[in-house]
Design an enzyme around this catalytic site. Structure first.
Site: not given
Ligand SMILES: NC(=O)c1ccc[n+]([C@@H]2O[C@H](COP(=O)([O-])OP(=O)(O)OC[C@H]3O[C@@H](n4cnc5c(N)ncnc54)[C@H](O)[C@@H]3O)[C@@H](O)[C@H]2O)c1
Length: 313
Positions: A272, A153, A149, A122-124
């Site tokens: 969040r 990853k 999360y 993911t780009d996260e």
């Protein structure tokens, strides 16, 4: 080609299996998925593919079973993961289990049987850009994951790269931006907005809704993975996006406008914790090296997505 696709009963994995089996008529896929709350085995119509498709319900961390199924397989593509940031904030342990130990288990089988491996990331993992920044993440951007999360990853990506470097496994990684389209779980922004608009409930939007995400239609992500499997260079990482940065609030307003619903349904809620502000991806490398291009613009992709959820109701 005999493939294992993990997480193929979830959002992107199920779209990928349908995409691949329709285009590669001689190939067969074993879908290994433990069927969490986010999955639905009916996303894939088994009858349509006959013995080219098998679903095995198991945890990718079950190394013995993974070894058994991996024997004789050409390629493993790993979509399996816990994928919802909010859940990772409330309960990180399952994320470490599936997103990190799960990858370890798959890599051990890849190493043993010399299987081609692709890791869906993911780009996260790159963290957050300032809201007004024109910078984009590329393959040289330093990892800076900011929630459990994205940390799991990122850790998995490091593990894959360590296996490439240490054991010479044939692997690639792709880091994709935010996906939308059919089969996405209602916990995510776009399906949640559509479902709430349909049922007349308020639509929760975090903070002021000014976070920027780079949206890609799921089928374009599937074709990007296909390009990497067919033309990507072993050992490389590819960033994937369709260069479509939008504020969350703008996305919600586009859905309401398409569905002829009032913007009064929007309800701003407490943000969040540690919410990343801005993701932006430069997909030049995958475009240049594989010739991949996305086929859907946002308006067209969103229309298809809304129609899918309307049809489901
Ligand atoms: N959704 C996005 O916008 C996005 C963007 C970039 C990357 N990704 C990555 O793409 C992949 C798929 O994401 P998604 O949105 O389809 O997720 P999803 O939550 O819809 O599906 C995940 C699937 O993995 C399965 N799974 C989870 N843990 C497992 C385990 N231990 N063993 C076997 N199966 C397990 C679940 O049952 C589910 O079917 C993930 O790796 C995610 O990090 C997602």
């Amino acid at each position: 080609m005999n493939m294992i696709v993990t997480g193929g009963a979830g959002f992107i994995g199920s779209n990928f299996i349908n995409y691949w089996l329709k285009r590669h008529k001689d190939d067969s896929i074993v879908n290994i998925d433990m069927l969490t709350y986010a999955s639905n085995p009916d996303f894939i119509n088994k009858e349509q593919y006959g013995d080219r498709y098998t679903l095995i319900r198991t945890d990718i961390c079950d190394r013995e079973l993974i070894m058994q199924h991996a024997k004789g397989v050409d390629t493993i593509i790993n979509f399996a993961a816990e994928s919802h940031v909010d859940n990772s904030i409330n309960n990180p342990e399952q994320f470490l289990h599936s997103n990190y130990m799960g990858v370890f288990s798959l890599l051990e089988a890849v190493k043993k049987y010399d299987i081609r491996y692709h890791q869906i990331s993911t780009d996260e993992v790159y963290g957050s850009l300032p809201l007004n920044s024109a910078t984009k993440f590329d393959e040289n951007t330093k990892y800076n994951p900011r929630n459990p999360y994205s940390a799991t990853k990122a850790a998995a990506d490091f593990l894959v790269n360590s296996y490439i470097n240490t054991y010479g496994i044939r692997a690639t990684i792709s880091n994709c931006s935010n996906n939308y389209g059919p089969h996405q779980h209602e916990e995510k922004l776009i399906p949640k907005t559509i479902r709430h608009a349909l049922s007349g409930e308020n639509i929760p939007v975090y903070g002021r809704g000014n976070q920027i995400r780079d949206w890609i239609y799921v089928e374009d992500h599937c074709s990007a993975v296909e390009s990497i499997i067919e033309k990507g260079r072993i050992g490389e990482t590819y960033l994937v996006s369709s260069r479509n940065e939008l504020e969350n609030l703008q996305v919600v307003k586009s859905i309401l406008s398409y569905m002829n619903k009032s913007e009064d349904m929007i309800q701003f809620v407490k943000d969040r914790p540690g919410h990343d502000e801005h993701y932006a991806i430069d997909p030049s490398k995958i475009e240049r090296e594989t010739g991949w291009k996305p086929k859907h613009d946002f308006e067209e992709g969103l229309k298809k997505t809304i129609e899918y959820y309307l049809g489901e109701k």
